[in-house]
Scaffold this motif. Sequence first.
Motif, PDB file in Angstrom:
ATOM      1  N   THR A 121      30.464  40.939  36.018  1.00 33.65           N
ATOM      2  CA  THR A 121      31.216  40.127  35.059  1.00 33.65           C
ATOM      3  C   THR A 121      30.696  40.433  33.652  1.00 33.65           C
ATOM      4  N   ILE A 171      35.885  40.557  35.539  1.00 36.29           N
ATOM      5  CA  ILE A 171      35.425  39.386  36.296  1.00 36.29           C
ATOM      6  C   ILE A 171      35.231  39.834  37.734  1.00 36.29           C
ATOM      7  N   ILE A 193      31.649  31.175  22.413  1.00 37.28           N
ATOM      8  CA  ILE A 193      32.850  30.789  23.163  1.00 37.28           C
ATOM      9  C   ILE A 193      33.039  31.697  24.380  1.00 37.28           C
ATOM     10  N   TYR A 194      32.837  33.010  24.205  1.00 38.94           N
ATOM     11  CA  TYR A 194      32.961  33.911  25.365  1.00 38.94           C
ATOM     12  C   TYR A 194      31.915  33.573  26.424  1.00 38.94           C
ATOM     13  N   THR A 195      30.693  33.289  25.974  1.00 36.59           N
ATOM     14  CA  THR A 195      29.617  32.963  26.927  1.00 36.59           C
ATOM     15  C   THR A 195      29.988  31.734  27.742  1.00 36.59           C
ATOM     16  N   LEU A 196      30.516  30.711  27.062  1.00 40.19           N
ATOM     17  CA  LEU A 196      30.866  29.468  27.742  1.00 40.19           C
ATOM     18  C   LEU A 196      32.118  29.611  28.607  1.00 40.19           C
ATOM     19  N   CYS A 197      33.061  30.408  28.157  1.00 40.13           N
ATOM     20  CA  CYS A 197      34.317  30.545  28.908  1.00 40.13           C
ATOM     21  C   CYS A 197      34.182  31.500  30.095  1.00 40.13           C
ATOM     22  N   TYR A 198      33.651  32.693  29.847  1.00 40.32           N
ATOM     23  CA  TYR A 198      33.640  33.716  30.906  1.00 40.32           C
ATOM     24  C   TYR A 198      32.363  33.692  31.738  1.00 40.32           C
ATOM     25  N   SER A 199      31.300  33.113  31.197  1.00 39.87           N
ATOM     26  CA  SER A 199      29.996  33.196  31.853  1.00 39.87           C
ATOM     27  C   SER A 199      29.661  34.650  32.220  1.00 39.87           C
ATOM     28  N   PRO A 200      29.792  35.558  31.245  1.00 39.89           N
ATOM     29  CA  PRO A 200      29.544  36.972  31.555  1.00 39.89           C
ATOM     30  C   PRO A 200      28.052  37.222  31.764  1.00 39.89           C
ATOM     31  N   GLN A 201      27.745  38.297  32.460  1.00 42.57           N
ATOM     32  CA  GLN A 201      26.346  38.683  32.630  1.00 42.57           C
ATOM     33  C   GLN A 201      25.846  39.481  31.429  1.00 42.57           C
TER      34      GLN A 201
END
Lengths: 301, 301
Positions: free
Chosen positions: B126, B142, B222-230
Amino acid sequence: MSKTLLGALEAGGTKMVVATGYADGTVVECEEIPTGDPVKTMEAVADWFRDKGIAALGIGAFGPTAVNPASPRYGQILETPKTAWRYFDLLGSLKSELDVPCGYDTDVNSACLGEATHGCARGLDTAVYLTIGTGVGAGVMIDGELLHGMMHPEAGHILLQLDPRDTIGSESGCPYHPNCLEGLIAGPAIKRRWNNKQADELADDGEAMDLLAGYLAQALVIYTLCYSPQRIIIGGGVADHTPIVSLARKKVVALLNGYIVTPEISDIDTYIVENSLDGKQGILGCLELARRAQQRSVSGR
Amino acid sequence: MSKTLLGALEAGGTKMVVATGYADGTVVECEEIPTGDPVKTMEAVADWFRDKGIAALGIGAFGPTAVNPASPRYGQILETPKTAWRYFDLLGSLKSELDVPCGYDTDVNSACLGEATHGCARGLDTAVYLTIGTGVGAGVMIDGELLHGMMHPEAGHILLQLDPRDTIGSESGCPYHPNCLEGLIAGPAIKRRWNNKQADELADDGEAMDLLAGYLAQALVIYTLCYSPQRIIIGGGVADHTPIVSLARKKVVALLNGYIVTPEISDIDTYIVENSLDGKQGILGCLELARRAQQRSVSGR
């Protein structure tokens, strides 16, 4: 094919909702157990399920929690303000007692799955479920699977543009963020801003509703642009007892300003919708988590 | 196993980058064809590939475009300001000429896939790839698959909180949004705000960099909170020629304010990173799209 009885647990900060039911969405039994000391609470939950004969259990837990099976903390509650629960192995405590396949996810992801399986996101593969109550949380399904990644979405805390009319100042309802969605529109923010009132007492206050709907619309635009969902479903007490969802729709269209041209957006009333399933989306999602866990266990994956 | 030659097309608004190569990331030939009239341009592209002997083609196209195979417009460019391309069947124009399995996605999704396959997101499932240049776009993977949903992410246009120091006023660089990320930090916004200057001419201007990095940080939160990317990978001219990525990292930590506690976030320098692959992530992602298309075709899915 005979029906397989499944177990569902909505593990919340104030209560545990336990249920048995079937994959078709039929709930057989449903009860509430107050959330207290973690060990005792989970013993009571395990006791409730012990002789029901469930083939699998689906758990939707309050967050933050480790939902990625690859995580060394999988199934544990993470850094929560409820200190007694911090790093408590919620999934492990039930697995060791019940010895059935378990599905594990966040409460909001489970609610999203419930709406996707039996409710107003049925037939869609990408959807967002947003709940606005004492907190704000978002469950996200992408291409039929619940979104995890590094941890899980925390999209209730996205940062927004403050409305100049807003009197909340530095008194946001979120201890971490002065201008996140939860800090601006959840129950605590509403109480602080409007003299300890609850959302439903303000439902006829046009200015209050306009302010809340404006923040909600900003968030919905961000979700639309980030996730490209096929539908956004909104639940929770603040949304259920006020007109903010219907007020937010027009504002979403205005903020997008013609940038996204799709059949879905052109029918905004069916794109942004109120939740269905009378508050049962969480438990039904947990039943679906249980069904998937059982299926994985049978197919050996 | 003998190597299978694959084709890659990065279809951009000003140029088409065409290449052949292998699934291991080796590029054999690479050329540029200027983007002009759609029919003539795509004829030239098809001609270039015709006798190369490619087994499959991967296409990363400028957006908005229909990337969901279930869409009736799959493979078409959608409502673009480049009116000649509006509803042009980019994928169909090549499929009919070349008769090989084709993979089709956005340019930024392809770049994300390139970084995930051969670059700094390798081994992750992700991740977000953000490019900041004349526009801002985000590709999102994702759980190993590129995000589509209703259309595809348009996360370059998320709305941000305006910085009170910002002089851009109503002159945002985006015709649709006065306060979206692209409208505030892409090339056109930089030119409007700073007397027609380019990003690289401002790299030593501390105030300018601080302003841009602040907007970038809001978006990254916002991307960190929305996508929870690694991991989040950042590319594009504005990012490559200024220190905004390194400046944004500290601001991200400050804005999150301890809310997300994960090993990834605690090592912010490896969580938010500059792109690797020397600008080849797009073409390498297209090769991977081609490989996947060929695999699907062989397995009959």
